[in-house]
Design an enzyme around this catalytic site. Structure first.
Site, PDB file in Angstrom:
ATOM      1  N   GLU A 129      -0.598  -3.189  -1.367  1.00  0.00           N
ATOM      2  CA  GLU A 129       0.594  -2.416  -0.955  1.00  0.00           C
ATOM      3  C   GLU A 129       0.182  -0.965  -1.019  1.00  0.00           C
ATOM      4  O   GLU A 129       0.401   0.105  -0.533  1.00  0.00           O
ATOM      5  CB  GLU A 129       1.949  -2.652  -1.819  1.00  0.00           C
ATOM      6  CG  GLU A 129       2.386  -4.159  -1.519  1.00  0.00           C
ATOM      7  CD  GLU A 129       2.454  -4.446  -0.324  1.00  0.00           C
ATOM      8  OE1 GLU A 129       2.958  -3.673   0.811  1.00  0.00           O
ATOM      9  OE2 GLU A 129       2.450  -5.821   0.119  1.00  0.00           O
TER      10      GLU A 129
ATOM     11  N   GLU B  73      -2.301  -4.228   8.966  1.00  0.00           N
ATOM     12  CA  GLU B  73      -2.097  -5.463   8.127  1.00  0.00           C
ATOM     13  C   GLU B  73      -3.619  -6.073   8.089  1.00  0.00           C
ATOM     14  O   GLU B  73      -3.975  -6.359   6.867  1.00  0.00           O
ATOM     15  CB  GLU B  73      -1.092  -6.398   8.571  1.00  0.00           C
ATOM     16  CG  GLU B  73       0.377  -6.008   8.566  1.00  0.00           C
ATOM     17  CD  GLU B  73       0.605  -5.535   7.369  1.00  0.00           C
ATOM     18  OE1 GLU B  73       0.012  -5.713   6.286  1.00  0.00           O
ATOM     19  OE2 GLU B  73       1.840  -4.696   7.203  1.00  0.00           O
TER      20      GLU B  73
END
Ligand code: B3K
Ligand code: ZN
Length: 884
Positions: A295, A317
């Protein structure tokens, strides 16, 4: 709903430049006032403005302060005849956070307010151009009851706070960085925090905070350490620094996935932030480290450069998973610990992504169409996407890759970009590299689904001392893609002589040998590589370190695999050789008698690894762990889950018995580790001790020999950390020892207030090896347990995903009871939380390959779900694809 296609991308009709949001927070009815500055996009003059909105009540629309006419159709607010220059737009809506069980948008959890906006949650908060290429700066005002919601957080910097009448207070937050709506977040809750100030290389000071519920403060140290390490790593490795004065992490127990990278205000599933030795296992510690890093890394790869549209999801991602994998490897330290991490990552890829690529949900890393984008947060977009980045890294080298990243940010910082643009930047920074030379062909990895097969055939010519290696590639058809063009496959390799030497690699036509390890690039359907000056017939060690996400179809016999297991310089291929040896034996048993017979040669080889004086415990544990039932199933045309289970259980039992004394030795050598520390070496020791204990307990329970079962119970009671305690509990439960129930009861009583530990308690029981239907019966009974609920995703998953995805033998029953249960739960959960339901729905992806009677029964269950007319798009998409 309609299918959305990548090809149909067009720019938005308008840009939203600034957003001033104000929330009057009330669980039953929250008022949201959204004041925006909007600019028409000159590319689309005169186009109406269509703002997305879902499950919210519209009370007012003002343009430049004046009421205007509008209409709402298909969950969009449509405004026409708007000014041709920039204008102000104000929209008032209300929503009911406490009724939001989907956990998308603004919802309540344990009495607090939390948000989740990726992918399409922001439209459940206010009307907006809810797409990632519309980036605005946000100012957010939060008002709420001071006693119930003492902490008020949003993105960016706190600029003002104070008291209001009626026991309320307020806070104003400003985020200086333009961002897409999916990165918006707010939190209003009763939380406590751990905080720390850090100074980065650039000399800037930052405030790091982790917010949790009052009882959880003692579980935040590891996350804080991981965050500090991530910040330092990104500066050191890529020159990327934290760009905010304050960086916050908030833990919430009701959350659909792992965590969310909202700008400056990451919101985490408690499972991936809370950890202390008493309640979290080593695996949990590792997960916290990698999710915190993931994150945090999104702050650059995702937030500073975001995605133009959701088809580009892997841009952020895949790249961010690659970065968190690199980080965890660097944190692990030694070459051996790095290899262990790589093996674990590959195991995950094979367990989750390979089956996906071989089933009805197969899609390219950059998908072409979707009904519900939330269905495409997949192992393909994430894990295979990371492998694509890794291959680029391999093709341009470490320094080349860093230069590529630098160019990527120079070109795209502050933009919404595409996967093509990323690959272009890496190639452009490395002119002349294998990647730059074959960029178009390489990019087929983004557009073609399916796992390529690589076949290798080697021939040794003793007279000329030459070894020719013929590599061919094929890729199976996937939905909508009947035939494929060749992929660009980096094949890291070496040659190992029968005596164990790793040979110098000298390719024909090249002046110098390349050392003992090289990368061949396979870019055609078939290519031949000739090695010269090869002193003796070698065993090829191919795809070292798993250099590409392919299936290597080897022609190597057992002896060659034993050679690799013993001598390969590449730890990944040593592990791989052991997996292949085990897999071969399991497949033989499944295809013939159903019973495995482990041969002496195999046992001797495993013993040699287990007792090896130099290998690390963590590596031994991986080598000695048999391939999963799911991985075995991947290699069969027709899958009988019961036969696979029986074969694997038999083999496990035989190894428990045949290596008994070695397990005792391994346990005694590794069981005592002094105080707890989450470093790679001690984690490996605990993992091996737990594996050994599991084998000893299984052997004891099967032979009705109470010694090791008793010792296991004692270990369970005496353990001083969760890894050891849970390891012992698992050993008892997985061997169906009589003492297991007593231990389970004790464990529940001890941890009844620790939700994450109770999740483990549920999933351990749900994943126990099936025996005479007992496990399935227990799962059904556990559904009635007072601690069980479908509303908290962690809890629901701990029982249902554990059964339907991770326990094939309990799930696939001849009486179809597993499928009936699955269909009922999918339908039930779909009414509560469609994202959770659609994950569960995917448990049936592989029904077509099942043997009878499973196949017909599975199809019937799928049809029953499909017949429901009010399914969510999420579940509809999964079921439709499965039945297609
Ligand atoms: N970006 C989020 C995932 C959002 C999922 C939405 N259904 C977490 C992550 O990948 O870091
Ligand atoms: Zn991510």
């Amino acid at each position: 709903a309609t299918l959305i296609r990548r090809e149909d991308y067009t720019q938005p009709s308008h840009w939203i430049r600034t957003v001033d949001l104000s929330f009057d927070l009330d669980p039953a009815k929250t008022l949201v006032i959204n004041k925006m500055t909007v600019e028409p996009n000159p590319e689309q003059p005169g186009a109406p403005l269509r703002l997305d909105g879902e499950d919210i009540n519209l009370t007012r629309v003002l343009v430049d302060g004046e009421p205007v006419s509008f209409r709402v159709e298909n969950q969009q607010l449509v405004l026409e005849n708007l000014p041709s220059q920039a204008f102000g737009l104000e929209i008032r809506t209300t929503c009911a956070p406490e009724k939001n069980t989907q956990l998308s948008g603004l919802y309540t959890s344990s009495g607090g307010f939390f948000t989740q906006c990726e992918a399409l949650g922001f439209r459940r908060i206010t009307y907006f151009l809810d797409r990632p290429d519309v980036m605005a700066t946000y100012k957010v005002t939060l008002k709420a009851d001071k006693v119930r919601f003492p902490v008020l957080l949003s993105n960016g910097n706190l600029v003002e706070e104070g008291s209001l009448d009626g026991g309320k207070h307020y806070a104003v937050w400003e985020d200086p960085h333009p961002k897409p709506s999916y990165l918006f977040a707010l939190v209003a809750a009763n939380l406590v925090r751990r905080e720390q100030r850090v100074r980065t290389r650039l000399g800037h000071e930052h405030l790091l905070q982790i917010y949790v519920r009052a009882g959880d403060l003692d579980k935040t140290e590891h996350a804080m350490n991981s965050l500090i390490a991530s910040i330092a790593w990104d500066e050191h490795t890529y020159g990327l620094s934290l760009d905010l004065e304050r960086f916050m992490i908030v833990a919430v127990s009701d959350f659909n996935m792992g965590a969310m990278e909202n700008k400056g205000l990451n919101i985490f599933n408690t499972k991936f932030v809370l950890a202390n030795p008493a309640t979290a296992t080593d695996v949990d510690f590792g997960n916290v480290e990698s999710v915190v890093a993931h994150e945090y890394f999104h702050n650059w790869t995702g937030n500073r450069v975001t995605c133009r549209d959701w088809f580009q999801l892997s841009l952020k991602e895949g790249l961010t998973v690659f970065r968190d994998q690199q980080f965890s490897q660097d944190m692990a330290g030694s070459p051996s610990a790095r290899a262990v991490k790589r093996i674990e990552d590959v195991r995950t890829l094979r367990q989750l992504q390979f089956p996906e690529d071989a089933g009805p949900m197969a899609h390219p890393v950059r998908p072409d169409s979707y009904l519900a984008i939330d269905n495409f947060y997949t192992a393909t977009v994430y894990e295979k996407g990371a492998e694509l980045v890794r291959m680029m890294h391999t093709l341009v080298g470490e320094q080349g890759f860093r230069a590529g990243m630098k160019l990527y940010f120079e070109r795209h910082d502050g933009q919404a970009a595409t996967c093509d643009q990323f690959a272009q930047a890496i190639a452009d920074a490395n002119p002349g590299s294998e990647l730059a030379q074959r960029l178009d062909a390489f990019k087929r990895w983004y557009s073609q689904a399916g796992t390529p097969r690589v076949q290798a055939h080697g021939e040794y010519n003793a007279e000329h001392r030459q070894y020719t290696l013929r590599l061919t590639q094929t890729c199976p058809a996937t939905p909508g893609q009947p035939s494929k063009q060749p992929f660009v496959i980096p094949v890291a390799m070496g040659l190992v002589a029968a005596d164990g030497r790793n040979l110098e690699l000298h390719l024909e036509g090249e002046a110098l040998p390349r050392g003992k390890n090289t990368v061949l690039v396979l870019s055609e359907a078939e290519q031949v590589f000739t090695f010269v000056h090869v002193p003796a017939e070698p065993v090829p060690s191919l795809m070292r370190g798993f250099s590409a996400p392919v299936v290597l179809e080897t022609e190597l016999g057992d002896d060659a695999l034993f050679t690799l297991l013993q001598h390969d310089h590449d730890p990944f291929n040593r592990w791989e050789a052991a997996q292949k040896l085990a897999l071969r034996r399991l497949l033989r048993a499944v295809r013939t008698t159903g019973q495995t017979e482990v041969d002496e040669h195999f046992v001797v080889a495993l013993r040699a690894v287990l007792r090896h004086p130099e290998l690390d415990a963590a590596f031994k544990e991986l080598v000695l762990t048999l391939p999963s039932e799911g991985y075995v199933a991947e290699h069969l045309e027709v899958v009988d889950p019961q036969r696979i289970h029986a074969a694997r259980e038999t083999m496990k039992l035989q190894l428990a018995h045949a290596l008994h004394d070695d397990w005792v030795w391994a346990y005694e050598q590794h069981a005592d580790n002094g105080g707890y520390s989450p470093d790679a070496t001690s984690m490996g020791r605990r993992a091996l001790a737990n594996l050994a204990l599991g084998m000893l307990c299984l052997d004891g329970a099967t032979r009705h020999n109470p010694v090791w079962v008793g010792r296991t119970l004692q270990r369970f009671k005496d353990a001083t950390n969760m890894t050891d305690r849970f390891g012992a509990l698992a050993a008892l439960v997985n061997s169906h020892a009589e003492l297991a129930d007593q231990a389970l009861e004790r464990f529940h009583a001890q941890y009844k207030d620790e939700a994450l530990v109770i999740d483990k308690w549920f999933s351990l029981q749900a994943m126990a090896p099936e025996k005479d239907g007992q496990v399935f019966a227990r799962i059904k009974a556990l559904m009635q347990h007072p601690d069980f609920t479908l509303r908290t995703p962690n809890r629901a998953r701990s029982l249902l995903m554990a059964l339907c995805q991770s326990n094939p033998a309990a799930f696939h029953r001849a009486d179809a009871a597993g499928y009936v249960f699955w269909a009922d739960r999918v339908i039930e959960i779909d009414g509560i939380n469609p994202q959770l339901a659609s994950r569960l729905a995917r448990a049936m992806d592989h029904w077509r390959r099942l043997a009878e009677p499973y196949r017909s029964a599975a199809q019937e269950a799928l049809k029953r779900v499909a017949a429901k007319t009010d399914l969510s798009d999420d579940v509809r998409e999964i079921i439709t694809r499965a039945l297609q």
